[in-house]
Design a protein around this motif. Sequence first.
Motif, mmCIF file in Angstrom:
data_model
loop_
_atom_site.group_PDB
_atom_site.id
_atom_site.type_symbol
_atom_site.label_atom_id
_atom_site.label_comp_id
_atom_site.label_asym_id
_atom_site.label_seq_id
_atom_site.Cartn_x
_atom_site.Cartn_y
_atom_site.Cartn_z
ATOM 1 N N THR A 1 7.730 1.846 -11.489
ATOM 2 C CA THR A 1 6.727 2.632 -12.218
ATOM 3 C C THR A 1 5.350 1.988 -12.101
ATOM 4 O O THR A 1 4.351 2.678 -11.831
ATOM 5 C CB THR A 1 7.124 2.745 -13.710
ATOM 6 O OG1 THR A 1 8.414 3.361 -13.788
ATOM 7 C CG2 THR A 1 6.107 3.541 -14.496
ATOM 8 N N ILE A 2 5.278 0.678 -12.296
ATOM 9 C CA ILE A 2 3.997 -0.031 -12.325
ATOM 10 C C ILE A 2 3.438 -0.232 -10.911
ATOM 11 O O ILE A 2 2.232 -0.134 -10.703
ATOM 12 C CB ILE A 2 4.143 -1.393 -13.044
ATOM 13 C CG1 ILE A 2 4.746 -1.211 -14.448
ATOM 14 C CG2 ILE A 2 2.812 -2.135 -13.093
ATOM 15 C CD1 ILE A 2 4.035 -0.215 -15.331
ATOM 16 N N ALA B 1 -0.131 -1.512 -16.133
ATOM 17 C CA ALA B 1 -0.810 -1.522 -14.829
ATOM 18 C C ALA B 1 -2.247 -2.021 -14.968
ATOM 19 O O ALA B 1 -2.717 -2.815 -14.148
ATOM 20 C CB ALA B 1 -0.780 -0.136 -14.200
ATOM 21 N N ASP B 2 -2.944 -1.561 -16.001
ATOM 22 C CA ASP B 2 -4.327 -2.009 -16.228
ATOM 23 C C ASP B 2 -4.353 -3.517 -16.470
ATOM 24 O O ASP B 2 -5.212 -4.232 -15.938
ATOM 25 C CB ASP B 2 -4.952 -1.279 -17.421
ATOM 26 C CG ASP B 2 -5.215 0.202 -17.147
ATOM 27 O OD1 ASP B 2 -5.164 0.622 -15.972
ATOM 28 O OD2 ASP B 2 -5.463 0.931 -18.132
ATOM 29 N N VAL C 1 -1.692 -8.291 -0.103
ATOM 30 C CA VAL C 1 -0.388 -7.653 -0.281
ATOM 31 C C VAL C 1 0.219 -8.253 -1.547
ATOM 32 O O VAL C 1 0.328 -9.468 -1.684
ATOM 33 C CB VAL C 1 0.529 -7.870 0.933
ATOM 34 C CG1 VAL C 1 1.907 -7.269 0.673
ATOM 35 C CG2 VAL C 1 -0.088 -7.254 2.190
ATOM 36 N N ILE C 2 0.588 -7.382 -2.475
ATOM 37 C CA ILE C 2 1.109 -7.796 -3.763
ATOM 38 C C ILE C 2 2.573 -7.412 -3.860
ATOM 39 O O ILE C 2 2.946 -6.263 -3.589
ATOM 40 C CB ILE C 2 0.303 -7.144 -4.908
ATOM 41 C CG1 ILE C 2 -1.141 -7.643 -4.831
ATOM 42 C CG2 ILE C 2 0.929 -7.446 -6.272
ATOM 43 C CD1 ILE C 2 -2.137 -6.751 -5.485
ATOM 44 N N VAL C 3 3.404 -8.380 -4.231
ATOM 45 C CA VAL C 3 4.825 -8.139 -4.470
ATOM 46 C C VAL C 3 5.018 -8.056 -5.981
ATOM 47 O O VAL C 3 4.769 -9.023 -6.701
ATOM 48 C CB VAL C 3 5.695 -9.272 -3.881
ATOM 49 C CG1 VAL C 3 7.167 -9.048 -4.217
ATOM 50 C CG2 VAL C 3 5.497 -9.373 -2.364
ATOM 51 N N VAL D 1 -0.489 0.292 -9.772
ATOM 52 C CA VAL D 1 -1.327 -0.818 -9.304
ATOM 53 C C VAL D 1 -1.861 -0.497 -7.904
ATOM 54 O O VAL D 1 -3.051 -0.689 -7.621
ATOM 55 C CB VAL D 1 -0.548 -2.150 -9.332
ATOM 56 C CG1 VAL D 1 -1.315 -3.259 -8.610
ATOM 57 C CG2 VAL D 1 -0.239 -2.559 -10.772
ATOM 58 N N ALA D 2 -0.984 0.017 -7.022
ATOM 59 C CA ALA D 2 -1.412 0.368 -5.666
ATOM 60 C C ALA D 2 -2.524 1.415 -5.705
ATOM 61 O O ALA D 2 -3.523 1.310 -4.984
ATOM 62 C CB ALA D 2 -0.215 0.877 -4.851
#
Length: 171
Positions: A19-20, A157-158, A6-8, A24-25
């Motif tokens: 937006t990002i 995001a990349d 899980v990323i915050v 990422v998800a």
Amino acid sequence: MGSADVIVVMGVAGTGKTTIGPLVADALGVPYAEGDDFHPPANIAKMSAGVPLDDADRGPWLDAIGAWAHGRAGHGGVVSCSALKRAYRDRLRAAAPGVLFLHLAGDRALIEARMAERKGHFMPTALLDSQFATLEPLGPDEAGVAVDVSGTPQEIADRAVTALRRRAQAA
């Protein structure tokens, strides 16, 4: 970093969390939750009036995000949350011990320019000073990565996914 993490996505207003985070998800194949949706109406009213939230206001919001993250543990997910202070991140970690933080960091002038272009968001640029004053960057002992927010959303995001994967390989 696996799809079960899980990323915050954290950072001051205007860094692109909303937006990002979904990008990422999507790259990780996990669901995204918008942190602003966890705010009670009183918090949104306060911010819309240009009044910064205090720690008492943030408590229930952080607990709601922490509960979501806890529920996603082992399944993965991405959630946006400013998480500006270490104490706030500690509170999220207490609810969901395995969370990783993705700090979207950038130059104040760039972030202010992006905020000036946004329409219909409840965070006025006047609150940016209080956000930067509150920000405590990730400590070396905190699980996460910091990523620069210059460039297009897809580039950011990349860069984020690459940094998260590198961190996982090094761990």
